[in-house]
Scaffold this active site. Structure first.
Site, short mmCIF file in Angstrom:
data_model
loop_
_atom_site.label_atom_id
_atom_site.label_comp_id
_atom_site.label_asym_id
_atom_site.label_seq_id
_atom_site.Cartn_x
_atom_site.Cartn_y
_atom_site.Cartn_z
N GLN A 18 0.85 -1.20 0.00
CA GLN A 18 0.00 0.00 0.00
C GLN A 18 0.88 1.24 0.00
OE1 GLN A 18 -3.35 -0.74 3.20
NE2 GLN A 18 -1.63 -2.07 3.59
N ASN A 19 2.19 1.05 0.13
CA ASN A 19 3.10 2.19 0.26
C ASN A 19 3.38 2.82 -1.10
OD1 ASN A 19 3.12 1.44 2.88
ND2 ASN A 19 5.16 0.57 2.88
N VAL A 20 3.58 4.13 -1.06
CA VAL A 20 3.86 4.88 -2.29
C VAL A 20 5.29 5.41 -2.29
CG1 VAL A 20 1.43 5.51 -2.64
CG2 VAL A 20 2.91 7.04 -1.30
N HIS B 267 -1.67 1.48 -4.08
CA HIS B 267 -2.05 2.89 -3.92
C HIS B 267 -1.22 3.83 -4.78
CE1 HIS B 267 -4.14 1.85 0.16
NE2 HIS B 267 -4.83 1.48 -0.89
N CYS C 160 0.08 20.73 -17.72
CA CYS C 160 0.40 19.80 -18.79
C CYS C 160 0.17 20.48 -20.15
CB CYS C 160 -0.52 18.59 -18.63
SG CYS C 160 -0.33 17.30 -19.87
N GLY D 141 3.18 -4.43 8.91
CA GLY D 141 3.19 -2.97 9.03
C GLY D 141 1.95 -2.27 8.51
P1 OAD Z 1 -1.35 2.87 8.91
O1 OAD Z 1 -0.67 4.11 9.34
O2 OAD Z 1 -2.81 2.82 8.93
O3 OAD Z 1 -0.83 1.66 9.81
C1 OAD Z 1 0.53 1.47 10.06
C2 OAD Z 1 0.68 0.26 10.93
O4 OAD Z 1 2.07 0.01 11.09
C3 OAD Z 1 0.07 0.40 12.32
O5 OAD Z 1 -0.78 -0.70 12.58
C4 OAD Z 1 1.31 0.36 13.25
O6 OAD Z 1 1.04 -0.33 14.47
C5 OAD Z 1 2.29 -0.40 12.42
N1 OAD Z 1 3.69 -0.13 12.71
C6 OAD Z 1 4.27 0.99 13.23
N2 OAD Z 1 5.59 0.85 13.32
C7 OAD Z 1 5.88 -0.40 12.85
C8 OAD Z 1 7.09 -1.14 12.68
N3 OAD Z 1 8.28 -0.63 12.99
N4 OAD Z 1 6.99 -2.39 12.17
C9 OAD Z 1 5.79 -2.91 11.83
N5 OAD Z 1 4.62 -2.26 11.97
C10 OAD Z 1 4.67 -1.01 12.47
O7 OAD Z 1 -0.76 2.51 7.46
P2 OAD Z 1 -1.39 1.57 6.33
O8 OAD Z 1 -2.02 0.37 6.92
O9 OAD Z 1 -0.33 1.39 5.31
O10 OAD Z 1 -3.77 5.40 1.91
O11 OAD Z 1 -2.50 2.53 5.77
C11 OAD Z 1 -3.23 2.15 4.66
C12 OAD Z 1 -3.54 3.35 3.82
O12 OAD Z 1 -4.15 4.36 4.60
C13 OAD Z 1 -2.33 4.04 3.22
O13 OAD Z 1 -1.90 3.43 2.03
C14 OAD Z 1 -2.83 5.42 2.99
C15 OAD Z 1 -3.49 5.64 4.33
O14 OAD Z 1 -4.40 6.65 4.45
C16 OAD Z 1 -4.02 6.49 1.18
O15 OAD Z 1 -3.41 7.55 1.33
C17 OAD Z 1 -5.06 6.28 0.14
#
Ligand code: OAD
Length: 253
Positions: A103-105, A121, A152, A191
Protein backbone atom coordinates in the site's frame (compact mmCIF):
# COMPACT_ATOMS: atom_id res chain seq x y z
CA UNK A 1 13.86 -8.03 20.46
CA UNK A 2 12.54 -10.98 22.44
CA UNK A 3 12.88 -14.04 20.28
CA UNK A 4 9.56 -15.31 19.02
CA UNK A 5 8.60 -18.93 18.91
CA UNK A 6 7.60 -20.45 15.62
CA UNK A 7 5.36 -23.46 16.21
CA UNK A 8 6.13 -26.70 14.34
CA UNK A 9 2.97 -26.51 12.23
CA UNK A 10 4.03 -23.08 10.96
CA UNK A 11 7.48 -24.44 10.09
CA UNK A 12 5.69 -27.13 8.11
CA UNK A 13 4.02 -24.36 6.07
CA UNK A 14 7.43 -22.70 5.57
CA UNK A 15 8.75 -25.98 4.11
CA UNK A 16 5.76 -26.75 1.91
CA UNK A 17 4.72 -23.30 0.60
CA UNK A 18 4.79 -22.88 -3.18
CA UNK A 19 3.06 -19.52 -3.57
CA UNK A 20 3.91 -16.79 -1.08
CA UNK A 21 2.55 -13.25 -0.82
CA UNK A 22 3.75 -10.38 1.37
CA UNK A 23 1.41 -7.47 1.93
CA UNK A 24 2.94 -4.32 3.40
CA UNK A 25 1.83 -0.98 4.82
CA UNK A 26 3.35 2.20 6.19
CA UNK A 27 4.77 0.44 9.28
CA UNK A 28 7.35 -1.34 7.14
CA UNK A 29 8.92 2.04 6.32
CA UNK A 30 8.68 3.40 9.86
CA UNK A 31 12.18 2.27 10.76
CA UNK A 32 13.41 4.10 7.64
CA UNK A 33 12.20 7.28 9.34
CA UNK A 34 8.88 7.69 7.50
CA UNK A 35 5.67 8.44 9.38
CA UNK A 36 2.77 6.02 9.46
CA UNK A 37 -0.76 7.38 8.94
CA UNK A 38 -2.57 6.10 12.01
CA UNK A 39 -1.58 5.70 15.63
CA UNK A 40 0.69 7.78 17.82
CA UNK A 41 2.64 10.32 15.76
CA UNK A 42 0.85 9.24 12.56
CA UNK A 43 0.28 11.73 9.72
CA UNK A 44 -3.51 11.61 10.12
CA UNK A 45 -3.14 12.64 13.76
CA UNK A 46 -1.79 16.06 12.78
CA UNK A 47 -3.27 16.44 9.28
CA UNK A 48 -6.70 15.91 7.85
CA UNK A 49 -6.83 13.38 5.01
CA UNK A 50 -9.87 15.10 3.46
CA UNK A 51 -7.79 18.29 3.03
CA UNK A 52 -4.79 16.53 1.48
CA UNK A 53 -5.62 13.17 -0.02
CA UNK A 54 -8.89 13.51 -1.95
CA UNK A 55 -9.80 14.77 -5.46
CA UNK A 56 -11.96 17.44 -3.77
CA UNK A 57 -8.96 18.74 -1.81
CA UNK A 58 -6.93 18.98 -5.03
CA UNK A 59 -9.73 20.88 -6.76
CA UNK A 60 -10.16 23.24 -3.80
CA UNK A 61 -6.47 23.98 -3.16
CA UNK A 62 -4.13 22.31 -5.67
CA UNK A 63 -1.07 24.15 -4.31
CA UNK A 64 -1.59 22.90 -0.77
CA UNK A 65 -1.95 19.30 -1.92
CA UNK A 66 1.01 19.63 -4.31
CA UNK A 67 3.30 21.06 -1.57
CA UNK A 68 2.33 18.31 0.86
CA UNK A 69 3.21 15.61 -1.67
CA UNK A 70 6.40 17.49 -2.57
CA UNK A 71 7.36 17.27 1.11
CA UNK A 72 6.49 13.57 1.27
CA UNK A 73 8.46 12.93 -1.92
CA UNK A 74 11.49 14.70 -0.50
CA UNK A 75 11.23 12.77 2.79
CA UNK A 76 10.90 9.44 1.00
CA UNK A 77 13.80 10.28 -1.34
CA UNK A 78 15.99 10.97 1.70
CA UNK A 79 15.04 7.67 3.40
CA UNK A 80 16.83 4.37 2.93
CA UNK A 81 15.35 0.86 2.79
CA UNK A 82 15.61 -0.88 6.16
CA UNK A 83 16.29 -4.54 7.01
CA UNK A 84 12.59 -5.44 6.51
CA UNK A 85 12.58 -4.15 2.90
CA UNK A 86 15.89 -5.92 2.26
CA UNK A 87 14.76 -9.24 3.77
CA UNK A 88 11.63 -9.28 1.59
CA UNK A 89 13.83 -9.19 -1.53
CA UNK A 90 15.17 -12.62 -0.47
CA UNK A 91 11.62 -14.07 -0.54
CA UNK A 92 11.80 -13.96 -4.37
CA UNK A 93 14.33 -16.78 -4.38
CA UNK A 94 12.75 -18.75 -1.54
CA UNK A 95 9.48 -19.79 -3.20
CA UNK A 96 8.51 -20.91 -6.71
CA UNK A 97 6.14 -17.92 -6.77
CA UNK A 98 6.34 -14.77 -4.67
CA UNK A 99 4.41 -11.50 -4.99
CA UNK A 100 4.97 -8.41 -2.92
CA UNK A 101 1.85 -6.26 -2.67
CA UNK A 102 2.22 -2.87 -1.01
CA UNK A 103 0.00 0.00 0.00
CA UNK A 104 3.10 2.19 0.26
CA UNK A 105 3.86 4.88 -2.29
CA UNK A 106 7.38 5.65 -1.03
CA UNK A 107 9.30 3.46 -3.51
CA UNK A 108 11.44 1.85 -0.79
CA UNK A 109 10.62 -1.76 -1.74
CA UNK A 110 11.80 -1.13 -5.30
CA UNK A 111 14.89 0.68 -4.07
CA UNK A 112 15.69 -2.32 -1.85
CA UNK A 113 15.62 -4.42 -5.04
CA UNK A 114 12.14 -6.03 -5.01
CA UNK A 115 10.82 -6.80 -8.48
CA UNK A 116 7.31 -7.36 -9.81
CA UNK A 117 5.86 -5.22 -7.05
CA UNK A 118 2.10 -4.51 -6.98
CA UNK A 119 1.66 -0.92 -5.76
CA UNK A 120 -2.02 -0.82 -4.81
CA UNK A 121 -2.05 2.89 -3.92
CA UNK A 122 0.16 4.10 -6.78
CA UNK A 123 3.51 5.83 -6.45
CA UNK A 124 4.92 9.05 -5.10
CA UNK A 125 7.73 8.92 -7.65
CA UNK A 126 5.54 9.96 -10.55
CA UNK A 127 3.07 12.71 -11.37
CA UNK A 128 0.22 12.27 -13.81
CA UNK A 129 -1.98 14.77 -15.57
CA UNK A 130 -5.44 14.71 -14.03
CA UNK A 131 -6.93 15.32 -17.49
CA UNK A 132 -4.98 13.34 -20.14
CA UNK A 133 -3.15 10.88 -17.87
CA UNK A 134 0.35 11.77 -19.15
CA UNK A 135 3.01 10.74 -16.62
CA UNK A 136 6.29 12.36 -15.63
CA UNK A 137 8.86 12.21 -12.84
CA UNK A 138 7.41 13.85 -9.73
CA UNK A 139 10.80 15.05 -8.45
CA UNK A 140 11.46 16.87 -11.71
CA UNK A 141 7.97 18.34 -11.72
CA UNK A 142 8.46 19.64 -8.16
CA UNK A 143 11.89 21.08 -9.02
CA UNK A 144 10.29 22.93 -11.92
CA UNK A 145 7.27 24.08 -9.96
CA UNK A 146 7.64 23.73 -6.18
CA UNK A 147 4.57 25.71 -5.10
CA UNK A 148 1.82 24.82 -7.57
CA UNK A 149 1.23 21.73 -9.71
CA UNK A 150 2.70 22.28 -13.20
CA UNK A 151 0.37 22.57 -16.16
CA UNK A 152 0.40 19.80 -18.79
CA UNK A 153 0.55 20.46 -22.56
CA UNK A 154 -3.16 19.52 -22.67
CA UNK A 155 -4.01 22.30 -20.20
CA UNK A 156 -4.63 19.91 -17.29
CA UNK A 157 -2.65 19.89 -14.08
CA UNK A 158 -0.16 17.34 -12.85
CA UNK A 159 -0.97 15.55 -9.59
CA UNK A 160 0.86 12.81 -7.71
CA UNK A 161 0.25 9.36 -9.25
CA UNK A 162 -1.21 8.03 -6.00
CA UNK A 163 -4.69 6.78 -5.19
CA UNK A 164 -6.68 9.22 -3.08
CA UNK A 165 -9.60 8.53 -0.78
CA UNK A 166 -12.75 8.27 -2.86
CA UNK A 167 -10.82 7.04 -5.93
CA UNK A 168 -10.72 3.53 -7.33
CA UNK A 169 -7.58 1.46 -7.32
CA UNK A 170 -6.20 0.47 -10.72
CA UNK A 171 -8.48 -2.50 -11.46
CA UNK A 172 -5.68 -4.56 -13.07
CA UNK A 173 -3.38 -4.11 -10.08
CA UNK A 174 -6.17 -4.85 -7.61
CA UNK A 175 -7.39 -7.95 -9.42
CA UNK A 176 -3.83 -9.31 -9.72
CA UNK A 177 -3.38 -8.74 -5.99
CA UNK A 178 -6.67 -10.47 -5.26
CA UNK A 179 -5.77 -13.42 -7.49
CA UNK A 180 -2.40 -13.81 -5.77
CA UNK A 181 -3.94 -13.56 -2.29
CA UNK A 182 -6.65 -16.09 -3.14
CA UNK A 183 -4.19 -18.62 -4.55
CA UNK A 184 -1.25 -18.36 -2.16
CA UNK A 185 -0.40 -20.79 0.62
CA UNK A 186 1.71 -18.42 2.75
CA UNK A 187 0.67 -14.79 3.35
CA UNK A 188 2.63 -12.25 5.38
CA UNK A 189 0.90 -9.04 6.44
CA UNK A 190 3.43 -6.52 7.71
CA UNK A 191 3.19 -2.97 9.03
CA UNK A 192 -0.42 -2.27 8.15
CA UNK A 193 -3.33 -1.25 10.36
CA UNK A 194 -5.47 -3.38 7.99
CA UNK A 195 -8.28 -0.84 8.07
CA UNK A 196 -8.28 0.56 4.52
CA UNK A 197 -10.29 -1.32 1.90
CA UNK A 198 -10.16 -2.90 -0.60
CA UNK A 199 -6.47 -3.47 0.31
CA UNK A 200 -7.17 -4.98 3.74
CA UNK A 201 -9.58 -7.45 2.14
CA UNK A 202 -6.56 -9.32 0.74
CA UNK A 203 -5.82 -10.70 4.22
CA UNK A 204 -9.29 -12.19 4.42
CA UNK A 205 -9.03 -13.60 0.89
CA UNK A 206 -5.80 -15.41 1.80
CA UNK A 207 -7.27 -16.70 5.06
CA UNK A 208 -10.40 -17.99 3.32
CA UNK A 209 -8.26 -19.69 0.69
CA UNK A 210 -6.57 -21.66 3.49
CA UNK A 211 -3.19 -19.90 3.40
CA UNK A 212 -1.03 -19.74 6.51
CA UNK A 213 -1.36 -16.06 7.47
CA UNK A 214 1.32 -14.30 9.52
CA UNK A 215 1.01 -10.78 10.91
CA UNK A 216 3.98 -8.59 11.91
CA UNK A 217 2.92 -5.46 13.77
CA UNK A 218 3.79 -4.15 17.25
CA UNK A 219 0.09 -3.28 17.68
CA UNK A 220 -2.90 -5.58 17.20
CA UNK A 221 -5.10 -5.13 14.12
CA UNK A 222 -8.68 -6.20 13.32
CA UNK A 223 -7.16 -9.39 11.82
CA UNK A 224 -4.89 -10.33 14.72
CA UNK A 225 -7.28 -12.98 16.04
CA UNK A 226 -7.73 -14.59 12.66
CA UNK A 227 -4.05 -15.03 11.73
CA UNK A 228 -2.11 -18.26 12.22
CA UNK A 229 0.92 -16.51 13.72
CA UNK A 230 1.10 -13.01 15.16
CA UNK A 231 4.47 -11.40 15.78
CA UNK A 232 4.14 -8.26 17.90
CA UNK A 233 7.49 -6.73 16.99
CA UNK A 234 8.87 -4.07 14.62
CA UNK A 235 9.24 -5.17 11.00
CA UNK A 236 12.95 -4.30 10.83
CA UNK A 237 13.64 -6.93 13.47
CA UNK A 238 10.90 -9.48 12.86
CA UNK A 239 11.03 -9.82 9.06
CA UNK A 240 14.78 -10.59 8.83
CA UNK A 241 14.41 -13.13 11.65
CA UNK A 242 11.35 -14.71 10.00
CA UNK A 243 13.21 -14.81 6.68
CA UNK A 244 16.13 -16.65 8.30
CA UNK A 245 13.71 -19.20 9.75
CA UNK A 246 12.11 -19.75 6.35
CA UNK A 247 15.53 -20.11 4.72
CA UNK A 248 16.53 -22.66 7.35
CA UNK A 249 13.32 -24.65 6.86
CA UNK A 250 13.58 -24.64 3.08
CA UNK A 251 17.26 -25.43 2.76
CA UNK A 252 17.66 -27.95 5.57
CA UNK A 253 14.12 -29.23 5.74
P1 OAD B 1 -1.35 2.87 8.91
O1 OAD B 1 -0.67 4.11 9.34
O2 OAD B 1 -2.81 2.82 8.93
O3 OAD B 1 -0.83 1.66 9.81
C1 OAD B 1 0.53 1.47 10.06
C2 OAD B 1 0.68 0.26 10.93
O4 OAD B 1 2.07 0.01 11.09
C3 OAD B 1 0.07 0.40 12.32
O5 OAD B 1 -0.78 -0.70 12.58
C4 OAD B 1 1.31 0.36 13.25
O6 OAD B 1 1.04 -0.33 14.47
C5 OAD B 1 2.29 -0.40 12.42
N1 OAD B 1 3.69 -0.13 12.71
C6 OAD B 1 4.27 0.99 13.23
N2 OAD B 1 5.59 0.85 13.32
C7 OAD B 1 5.88 -0.40 12.85
C8 OAD B 1 7.09 -1.14 12.68
N3 OAD B 1 8.28 -0.63 12.99
N4 OAD B 1 6.99 -2.39 12.17
C9 OAD B 1 5.79 -2.91 11.83
N5 OAD B 1 4.62 -2.26 11.97
C10 OAD B 1 4.67 -1.01 12.47
O7 OAD B 1 -0.76 2.51 7.46
P2 OAD B 1 -1.39 1.57 6.33
O8 OAD B 1 -2.02 0.37 6.92
O9 OAD B 1 -0.33 1.39 5.31
O10 OAD B 1 -3.77 5.40 1.91
O11 OAD B 1 -2.50 2.53 5.77
C11 OAD B 1 -3.23 2.15 4.66
C12 OAD B 1 -3.54 3.35 3.82
O12 OAD B 1 -4.15 4.36 4.60
C13 OAD B 1 -2.33 4.04 3.22
O13 OAD B 1 -1.90 3.43 2.03
C14 OAD B 1 -2.83 5.42 2.99
C15 OAD B 1 -3.49 5.64 4.33
O14 OAD B 1 -4.40 6.65 4.45
C16 OAD B 1 -4.02 6.49 1.18
O15 OAD B 1 -3.41 7.55 1.33
C17 OAD B 1 -5.06 6.28 0.14
Amino acid sequence: MDTFEIPDEIREHFRAARRAVAFSGAGVSHESGLDTFRGAGGLWERMRPEELATPEAFRADPGKVWRWYAWRHQTAAGARPNPAHLALVRWETLFPSFTLITQNVDGLHARAGSRGLLELHGTLLEARCHRCGKRRDLGEAVAESPEEPPVCACGGRFRPAVVWFGESLDPRVLSRGQDEAASCDLFLSVGTSSTVYPAAGLIELAHRAGACVIEVNPEPTPFSRLVDLRIGAPAGEAVPRLTEEIERCRTRG
